[in-house]
Write a protein that holds these residues in place. Structure first.
Motif, short mmCIF file in Angstrom:
data_model
loop_
_atom_site.label_atom_id
_atom_site.label_comp_id
_atom_site.label_asym_id
_atom_site.label_seq_id
_atom_site.Cartn_x
_atom_site.Cartn_y
_atom_site.Cartn_z
N THR A 370 -62.65 -17.28 -52.27
CA THR A 370 -62.58 -17.83 -53.62
C THR A 370 -61.80 -16.86 -54.50
N THR A 441 -55.31 -26.71 -46.44
CA THR A 441 -56.51 -25.85 -46.58
C THR A 441 -57.33 -25.81 -45.29
N LEU A 444 -58.39 -20.33 -43.43
CA LEU A 444 -58.74 -19.45 -44.56
C LEU A 444 -57.51 -18.91 -45.29
N GLN A 447 -56.20 -21.62 -47.34
CA GLN A 447 -57.04 -21.80 -48.53
C GLN A 447 -56.72 -20.74 -49.59
N SER A 450 -53.54 -21.69 -51.29
CA SER A 450 -53.77 -22.83 -52.17
C SER A 450 -54.48 -22.40 -53.46
#
Length: 513
Positions: A370, A441, A444, A447, A450
């Motif tokens: 994140t 995505t 990892l 992701q 992105s």
């Protein structure tokens, strides 16, 4: 067929090739009765015409050979010899370069830290090859100075480069150096170059803003990334936290860190966060100084900063933050994360590729990614992988700006993003951000790309907070003062107000100079 009559005839002794050069053997004449002067002169005329034709043919071959003899050797000066009077017309009308007599042009490109990186060298060589298909008369000299790039640039600004070293036309520099060099008057402004203005709408606005000092643009944007957080899924679940609802702000994190400390085993540490004072001020959208020129004064010792640093001290005492992160490195954090004793690794995105290589199971099954937490303004740090600048002393400015734009087009940025470690950097061209390499995505690293792409619109460069122009020594003094202040509150019990006050005094002295 042997001719009739007893007169003397011209006879070709030999024809053939010597190396790559055709040649014609000499004519030998035999005298005798009935010798025809007319025949002699007819043959002589034929020989002269043939020789002239061959001369013109050889001349044309020579021009074509010379024009295409350019070699592109990474790390070496490339030598090419264009045909005299040749022009640079290929695609020129569409790309801002005038169709004009050119002759041979060598563009000198400087980087720092690319030499020895096979992928980078191969990618740069490929871009050069593609560019030379458009402009065959342009060749390139590439020099990589490693950690000495700044020192060599200082010599270039002062005109003290060693004999035989060409002044650079195009340089890949960090944003920190960009702002200092631009404010010192060393860089060419791009505002009036069609090679730049025709491309402005292609870039993400945040990337363009990185290139701007006041109202002037001094660079062509390139790849960028931001800070990412890695989460151990097993420990996250053990703490009873929802993997579908990851925290976004520091307030969110403050609410859940005590839960991680309480509900995970004693050997587990909750959060690895390496302090960075410049990023702290950026996240709060606070200035480091106020005023202009010699009237500048420090402005960072304020209640907002004091509260942020006091919060650090509180979380260090509770065990939510790790003191070891102050002097630890990414390998320390990676070992803890793989070993299952670290729940959250803030700013761990750069190590995703290493995690994948060392522990594929942890990477694919036990890791969440994140964005790093933000403060209320929602700003994220813009971390540039470098920007392309043109020195004022460059000999081929328009050509250098044009090549910088070519390096920074959507396809070339995508190609570099695919090979640049740690593989989480993304292009800054808007078109490229819609490519599946960025939007996918399924993995990892994908992701991470992105997430970075989605955050670019709120990204700002921390380096822009520093005053400029500054000498390298004074810039180091300011950064050291802030870093020392943060170390004091991170590693001891010094109150944030006191630590900031001591840094304030150092800044006040430096800013007067």
């Amino acid at each position: 067929m042997r001719p009739t009559g007893t007169g003397t005839r011209p006879r070709i002794v030999k024809t053939g090739r010597i190396g790559m050069r055709p040649y014609i053997g000499i004519f030998q004449m035999k005298s005798g009765k009935g010798f025809s002067k007319r025949l002699f002169y007819n043959n002589l005329i034929r020989v002269v015409v043939l020789l002239l034709t061959l001369t013109l043919f050889l001349s044309a071959c020579s021009e074509n050979t010379n024009q295409n003899m350019t070699t592109v050797q990474i790390g070496l000066e490339n030598v090419g010899t264009p045909a005299p009077g040749a022009t640079d017309a290929a695609s020129g009308a569409n790309r801002g370069i005038a169709d004009k007599p050119l002759g041979r042009i060598i563009v000198s490109v400087w980087t720092g830290g690319w030499k020895g990186n096979f992928d980078n060298e191969k990618a740069l060589a490929s871009v050069i090859d593609e560019y030379r298909k458009l402009y065959p008369l342009v060749t390139f000299e590439w020099r990589d100075w490693g950690n000495d790039l700044s020192a060599k640039l200082e010599q270039a600004w002062k005109g003290t480069l060693d004999k035989g070293i060409t002044t650079p036309d195009l340089v890949l520099v960090s944003p920190t150096d960009l702002y200092q060099y631009a404010a010192s008057g060393y860089l060419e402004a791009f505002n009036d170059y069609s090679e730049f203005t025709s491309r402005r709408a292609d870039f993400v606005p945040a990337a363009l803003d990185t290139c701007k000092v006041a109202t002037v643009y001094y660079c062509m944007p390139w790849l960028a990334e931001t800070r990412l957080t890695l989460i151990n899924k097993r420990l996250w679940s053990l703490a009873g936290l929802d993997a579908a609802k990851l925290p976004r702000t520091f307030d969110d994190w403050d609410a859940i860190m005590p839960t991680i400390v309480k509900k995970t085993p004693d050997e587990v540490r909750a959060v690895w966060l390496k302090p960075d004072p410049l990023t702290d001020f950026l996240l709060e959208d606070l200035p480091l100084f106020q005023g202009e020129g010699s009237s500048r004064t420090p402005a960072f010792n304020n209640p907002v900063t004091q509260a942020r640093w006091l919060n650090y001290q509180s979380n260090l005492k509770s065990g939510a933050l790790m003191r070891e992160a102050l002097d630890g490195n990414s390998q320390d954090a990676l070992n803890r994360f793989i070993g299952g004793t670290l729940a959250v690794w803030m700013d761990g995105g750069d190590s995703l590729a290493a995690l994948k290589g060392i522990s594929a199971s942890n990477y694919s099954q036990n890791t969440l990614v994140t964005l790093n937490p933000v403060s209320k303004p929602g700003i994220v740090p813009y971390q540039s992988k470098g920007v392309w600048v043109v020195p004022k002393s460059a000999k081929n400015k328009s050509r250098a700006v044009d090549f910088a734009g070519f390096l920074s087009n959507d396809q070339n940025q995508l190609n570099f993003a695919r090979i640049m470690s740690p593989f989480t950097a993304v292009p800054t061209v808007q078109k490229a951000l819609s490519d599946p390499f960025i939007t996918d995505t399924a993995d990892l690293l994908a992701q991470a790309r992105s997430l970075t792409a989605s955050a670019l619109s709120n990204a700002k460069p921390p380096e822009k907070l520093l005053p400029y122009p500054l000498s390298a020594d004074n810039r180091a003094k300011l950064l050291t003062a802030l870093t020392d202040a943060q170390r004091k509150i991170w590693s001891g019990t010094t109150p944030p107000a006191q630590a900031l006050f001591e840094a304030d005094k150092i800044w006040a002295e430096v800013l007067k100079q």
